[in-house]
Write a protein that holds these residues in place. Structure first.
Motif: not given
Length: 133
Positions: A86-90
């Motif tokens: 899970v990530q919040a940025t690319c």
């Protein structure tokens, strides 16, 4: 089968809104203070091949990457369970950054924040479990 959420969290981090169970399977959350603690957690959990791990690294500075990348990569390659990142940025995903042999089942990116990726991650796991049944 257990769903294990491992996340990089600071003392001020808001805990994710997670169900206690996914179907009849428990959901357990482990907060870690950095990459080293995440690696230790991955090595210490009693994960089984049918378990799922949801992994949120959060923001990791370059020094932590330099010091911990190889050990984290080894821990992920040894993990017997499937995992979702899970990530919040690319930013680069773990597979690209660490050149893992044990790639994630999915990489979920929510630009608002990483917590936005949890419902989709759990939905993917729910779908995969339904396919196995």
């Amino acid at each position: 089968m257990t769903v294990i959420v491992i996340r990089h969290a600071t003392p001020s981090s808001v805990p994710p809104s997670l169900p206690m169970q996914l179907g009849n399977h428990p959901v357990v959350c482990r907060d870690c203070s950095g990459v080293e603690e995440i690696r230790q957690c991955l090595c210490q959990i009693d994960a089984q091949p049918r378990d799922w791990v949801v992994l949120e690294l959060g923001t990791v500075d370059e020094q932590q990457w330099c010091e911990q990348a190889a050990a984290l990569g080894h821990a992920l390659d040894q993990l017997p369970a499937q995992y979702i990142e899970v990530q919040a940025t690319c930013e680069l995903d773990l597979q690209s950054r660490l050149r893992l042999q044990h790639a994630p089942a999915a990489v979920v990116v929510d630009h608002r924040d990483a917590q936005g990726g949890y419902p989709l991650s759990l939905g993917i796991i729910r779908h995969r479990l339904a396919m196995e049944a």
